[in-house]
Design a protein around this motif. Structure first.
Motif, PDB file in Angstrom:
ATOM      1  N   LEU A 158      -2.436   2.072   0.060  1.00 41.50           N
ATOM      2  CA  LEU A 158      -3.093   0.823   0.440  1.00 41.50           C
ATOM      3  C   LEU A 158      -4.606   0.958   0.382  1.00 41.50           C
ATOM      4  CD1 LEU A 158      -2.983  -2.047   1.542  1.00 41.50           C
ATOM      5  CD2 LEU A 158      -2.801  -1.087   3.850  1.00 41.50           C
ATOM      6  N   LEU A 159      -5.126   2.085   0.865  1.00 38.47           N
ATOM      7  CA  LEU A 159      -6.573   2.313   0.844  1.00 38.47           C
ATOM      8  C   LEU A 159      -7.087   2.368  -0.594  1.00 38.47           C
ATOM      9  CD1 LEU A 159      -9.249   2.991   2.241  1.00 38.47           C
ATOM     10  CD2 LEU A 159      -8.557   5.402   2.212  1.00 38.47           C
ATOM     11  N   LEU A 160      -6.391   3.113  -1.458  1.00 37.11           N
ATOM     12  CA  LEU A 160      -6.805   3.205  -2.857  1.00 37.11           C
ATOM     13  C   LEU A 160      -6.721   1.851  -3.561  1.00 37.11           C
ATOM     14  CD1 LEU A 160      -5.120   6.581  -3.869  1.00 37.11           C
ATOM     15  CD2 LEU A 160      -7.561   6.158  -3.577  1.00 37.11           C
ATOM     16  N   TRP A 162      -9.861   0.047  -5.403  1.00 39.54           N
ATOM     17  CA  TRP A 162      -9.820  -0.420  -6.789  1.00 39.54           C
ATOM     18  C   TRP A 162     -10.148  -1.913  -6.884  1.00 39.54           C
ATOM     19  CZ3 TRP A 162     -10.089   1.557 -11.404  1.00 39.54           C
ATOM     20  CH2 TRP A 162      -9.735   2.885 -11.626  1.00 39.54           C
ATOM     21  N   THR A 163      -9.643  -2.680  -5.951  1.00 43.03           N
ATOM     22  CA  THR A 163      -9.917  -4.121  -5.970  1.00 43.03           C
ATOM     23  C   THR A 163     -11.410  -4.393  -5.785  1.00 43.03           C
ATOM     24  OG1 THR A 163      -7.714  -4.606  -5.082  1.00 43.03           O
ATOM     25  CG2 THR A 163      -9.389  -6.314  -4.862  1.00 43.03           C
ATOM     26  N   ARG A 218       5.131   6.170  -8.634  1.00 50.26           N
ATOM     27  CA  ARG A 218       5.506   4.950  -7.923  1.00 50.26           C
ATOM     28  C   ARG A 218       4.294   4.309  -7.254  1.00 50.26           C
ATOM     29  NH1 ARG A 218       9.016   7.059  -4.979  1.00 50.26           N
ATOM     30  NH2 ARG A 218       7.901   7.173  -2.990  1.00 50.26           N
ATOM     31  N   MET A 219       3.433   5.125  -6.648  1.00 51.07           N
ATOM     32  CA  MET A 219       2.255   4.591  -5.995  1.00 51.07           C
ATOM     33  C   MET A 219       1.244   4.035  -7.016  1.00 51.07           C
ATOM     34  SD  MET A 219       2.930   4.945  -2.801  1.00 51.07           S
ATOM     35  CE  MET A 219       4.628   4.634  -3.297  1.00 51.07           C
ATOM     36  N   LEU A 220       1.143   4.700  -8.180  1.00 47.09           N
ATOM     37  CA  LEU A 220       0.269   4.177  -9.230  1.00 47.09           C
ATOM     38  C   LEU A 220       0.744   2.821  -9.725  1.00 47.09           C
ATOM     39  CD1 LEU A 220      -0.584   7.294 -11.438  1.00 47.09           C
ATOM     40  CD2 LEU A 220      -2.156   5.954 -10.047  1.00 47.09           C
ATOM     41  N   ALA A 237      -1.482  -0.485  -9.724  1.00 42.44           N
ATOM     42  CA  ALA A 237      -1.700  -1.216 -10.971  1.00 42.44           C
ATOM     43  C   ALA A 237      -1.153  -2.637 -10.897  1.00 42.44           C
ATOM     44  CB  ALA A 237      -1.042  -0.462 -12.126  1.00 42.44           C
ATOM     45  N   ALA A 238      -0.056  -2.823 -10.176  1.00 39.95           N
ATOM     46  CA  ALA A 238       0.548  -4.150 -10.081  1.00 39.95           C
ATOM     47  C   ALA A 238      -0.394  -5.155  -9.431  1.00 39.95           C
ATOM     48  CB  ALA A 238       1.853  -4.070  -9.286  1.00 39.95           C
ATOM     49  N   VAL A 239      -1.293  -4.664  -8.571  1.00 41.45           N
ATOM     50  CA  VAL A 239      -2.251  -5.555  -7.913  1.00 41.45           C
ATOM     51  C   VAL A 239      -3.520  -5.724  -8.751  1.00 41.45           C
ATOM     52  CG1 VAL A 239      -3.708  -5.856  -5.864  1.00 41.45           C
ATOM     53  CG2 VAL A 239      -1.369  -4.992  -5.626  1.00 41.45           C
TER      54      VAL A 239
END
Length: 507
Positions: free
Chosen positions: A9-11, A15-16, A483-485, A489-491
């Motif tokens: 969540l933090l990453l 990125w956002t 899975r976390m990547l 990326a999905a967001v």
């Protein structure tokens, strides 16, 4: 929420925020914070009248842009229409389009000056290729929009990458004809407020004193020079005027000073401000850096110029006629480098982050203290009853790894029954069955806690049946990271793509 989920969540948020700044907010910075029209903050414009909107009403606002030099097949020697060339062209054009619509147009200029080098290999492009590059130029600078045609006057100046020098012009006159058909005359003059701008085709006279091609420019310069000068003048020349080697170019120069005998192309793509001595007094020259981030300058720029609308009074200084300010655009190269660094940090963080998070050691210590506290409370109970294990003693032993063990030993001499309650010796205890049961349960809890903790820290300490193979753990880490990547990326990928298409489509 688990530790690695919190990290994800933090990453994702980092990125956002990075994409929002790199793809949008950074291009608003010149307008919002770092730049303004020079007549708004100039102390020399004290006699200017205010129009009630916060700026002096007696100046025309002019934006100056130099050397877009849009990339084509001659730029990187890549095949025409190749995927690599299309990729580079897209991101180069996108930067300049964002710079124009987000950094320059918000200033609401009344006049836009282009100082040449619109194309990179202009003289060597076929008519179809030249028209395609022209369409890209109009798209990125909004030259085909009603907003520019109706509210802004646009003036053009030829560059050596557009029409070449005198020798090339004499051998390929069609290059000059198609330029003039689209952009108009190469030598002309026009008024902005009460300031006269004189534009010349410097390519034809650079190191060329004679010839039919150069004669048109020299005749124009001669006629302008013989006119009675009624207004302040600004000379527009793609090629800088001569300056001695190693001349100081001011604080905005980013690259080393260049020997002027070598720089015959006429475009440094870097900023330079020098003062020339003339018969009429000192003359300041501003050389603008390129607006493109792909032309060797890490600090792309443009200029805001204020031209006076009214004539100078007897008490006014000559410098008040034209005021200039250099404005810098986002450092696109640094933004892309940060994207790469952040991607590497994201991979490493997800791979190496412990399952229990950084609070693992804190929780393990708290659990151990609670285990010891409960044991002490048990041994502080009242009378210890005898049971079938009264001929045994229990000794607490702490292992080298910090874990606690209860070892059952046979007494050398059986304990004599007595009704007197004596002190409990260190290391020995006679307990009720319920107390022993509690100790056993507590020991199991403590040992279980240690086993689980060790399984997160060092699999080598676990018994074979409780440990996982290194290969399995590595695979699980990679699967978790992947899975976390995907979640990150999905967001952020749709957000990034939204900015690309939003800024590329016609406005």
């Amino acid at each position: 929420m688990k530790g690695h989920e919190k990290l994800t969540l933090l990453l994702c948020l980092i990125w956002t925020a990075t994409i929002l700044y790199g793809e949008m907010f950074s291009f608003y910075m010149p307008f919002l914070f770092s730049c303004s029209w020079p007549h708004l903050s100039s102390s020399s414009s004290s006699d200017s009248t205010m129009n009630g909107k916060g700026y002096a009403a007696d100046y025309v606002k002019v934006a100056v842009i130099a050397d877009p030099q849009i990339m084509d097949k001659t730029s990187l020697r890549l095949p025409s229409k190749s995927l690599a060339l299309e990729f580079v062209q897209f991101y180069t054009d996108l930067f300049m389009r964002r710079a124009f619509f987000s950094s320059i147009l918000p200033f609401k200029p009344e006049v836009i000056l282009f100082l040449g080098d619109y194309f990179d290999g202009g003289p060597y492009l076929s008519d179809d290729e030249w028209q395609e590059s022209l369409s890209r130029l109009k798209h990125m600078f909004g030259l085909n929009t009603e907003e520019i045609h109706s509210t802004v006057k646009v003036y053009h100046l030829p560059g050596n990458h557009d029409i070449g020098y005198a020798t090339l012009q004499s051998h390929k006159p069609e290059v000059v004809r198609r330029y003039e058909k689209e952009f108009g005359s190469r030598n002309y003059q026009f008024m902005v407020g009460k300031v006269e701008f004189v534009a010349i085709d410097a390519q034809t006279v650079d190191a060329n004193q004679e010839g039919s091609v150069a004669s048109a420019t020299w005749n124009f310069v001669s006629n302008v020079s013989s006119d009675r000068q009624l207004h302040p003048r600004v000379l527009l020349s793609h090629i800088p005027l001569y300056r001695r080697d190693w001349t100081d170019c001011g604080p905005h120069r980013g690259s080393p000073i260049i020997n002027q005998v070598i720089v015959l192309s006429g475009h440094d793509h870097d900023q330079c401000t020098v003062t020339h001595e003339s018969k009429g007094g000192p003359v300041t020259e501003h050389t603008l850096g390129t607006i493109s981030w792909q032309q060797g300058n890490l600090y792309p720029s443009f200029m805001l110029l204020s031209a006076r609308k009214t004539s100078l009074s007897d008490t006014s200084l000559p410098e008040e006629a034209v005021l200039t300010r250099l404005c810098f655009l986002p450092m696109q190269t640094h933004i892309y480098i940060w994207y790469i660094v952040l991607f590497v940090l994201t991979i490493l963080s997800l791979l190496l982050w412990p399952t229990s998070g950084l609070s693992f050691c804190h929780h393990q210590f708290d659990d151990m203290v609670e285990c010891v506290r409960k044991l002490i409370n048990i041994y502080r109970d009242g009378t210890k009853e005898k049971n079938e294990d009264e001929n045994y003693e229990y000794e607490m032993i702490w292992g080298a790894d910090g874990s606690m063990h209860l070892v059952k030993k046979v007494l050398a001499q059986p304990v004599t029954r007595t009704n007197n309650i004596g002190p409990v010796e260190r290391g020995n205890a006679v307990m009720r069955a319920t107390a022993k049961k509690s100790v056993n349960q507590l020991t199991e809890v403590c040992l279980s806690m240690e086993t689980n903790a060790d399984s997160e820290v060092d699999p080598k300490k676990l018994p074979p049946r409780a440990s996982k193979s290194k290969a399995k753990m590595v695979i699980q880490r990679f699967v978790r990271t992947f899975r976390m990547l995907i979640l990150i990326a999905a967001v952020n990928v749709p957000l990034y793509m939204m900015f690309l298409f939003k800024d590329w489509i016609d406005k």
